[in-house]
Design an enzyme around this catalytic site. Structure first.
Site, PDB file in Angstrom:
ATOM      1  N   ARG A   1      49.896  30.880  74.597  1.00 40.88           N
ATOM      2  CA  ARG A   1      50.379  31.352  75.891  1.00 40.88           C
ATOM      3  C   ARG A   1      50.180  30.230  76.910  1.00 40.88           C
ATOM      4  O   ARG A   1      49.196  29.502  76.881  1.00 40.88           O
ATOM      5  CB  ARG A   1      49.701  32.654  76.293  1.00 40.88           C
TER       6      ARG A   1
ATOM      7  N   HIS B   1      45.227  34.899  81.146  1.00 41.34           N
ATOM      8  CA  HIS B   1      45.368  36.304  80.772  1.00 41.34           C
ATOM      9  C   HIS B   1      45.802  37.167  81.951  1.00 41.34           C
ATOM     10  O   HIS B   1      46.372  38.234  81.767  1.00 41.34           O
ATOM     11  CB  HIS B   1      44.046  36.847  80.225  1.00 41.34           C
TER      12      HIS B   1
ATOM     13  N   TYR C   1      39.997  26.329  80.869  1.00 40.08           N
ATOM     14  CA  TYR C   1      39.467  26.042  79.536  1.00 40.08           C
ATOM     15  C   TYR C   1      40.425  25.197  78.704  1.00 40.08           C
ATOM     16  O   TYR C   1      40.184  24.989  77.524  1.00 40.08           O
ATOM     17  CB  TYR C   1      39.139  27.348  78.800  1.00 40.08           C
TER      18      TYR C   1
END
Length: 151
Positions: free
Chosen positions: A62, A66, A74
């Site tokens: 992705r 989220h 990250y």
């Protein structure tokens, strides 16, 4: 949702969990439409021949966090761009154009047809009545008298 697999499991390759259920498992490059098609085809063939389920770990990427509050610190911008270069939708479009001589106009017709189908599906879902409660466990278990279903 934001915790890496490495921090939550001793098994990094999720497909290996199939061994615990005595079923085949495989890992698939989810960025490759052909690889996904082939893997799903094998799993479907096996199931239809009575071989039971297959656990497929289809690895995709992705491009965003989220949620809106996930800054995605990250990973590097270079990593994200590297995966964008492998985008399966862009790959499929390029393949249609280069290998099958599909025109941009034909692709736009396909896109409009898909958009219409999705819009109609959303409208149908939103306008449909809620199912009856007795539908909740229907077709979930093959064994009709599965002992852990409690009313």
């Amino acid at each position: 949702m934001g915790t890496s697999v490495q921090r939550t499991s001793n098994v990094m390759d999720i497909y290996k969990l199939a061994d615990a259920y005595d079923m085949p498992g495989d890992t698939v490059d989810g960025m490759s439409p052909e690889a996904v098609h082939e893997a799903v085809g094998r799993a479907v063939k096996r199931a239809r021949e009575g071989g039971g389920p297959t656990l497929l770990e289809i690895k995709t990427y992705r491009y965003k966090g989220h949620s809106m509050s996930d800054p995605a610190k990250y990973r590097t911008k270079e990593e994200v761009e590297e995966y964008k270069d492998r985008d399966p939708i862009e790959y499929a479009k390029s393949r249609l154009i280069n290998a099958f001589n599909v025109s941009e106009a034909e692709i736009e017709v396909i896109n409009e047809r898909v958009k219409k189908e999705v819009d109609e599906s959303v409208k149908f879902a939103e306008e449909s009545p809620w199912p009856d409660d007795d539908e909740l466990l229907k077709d979930v278990y093959k064994q009709e008298d599965y002992p852990f279903i409690m009313d």
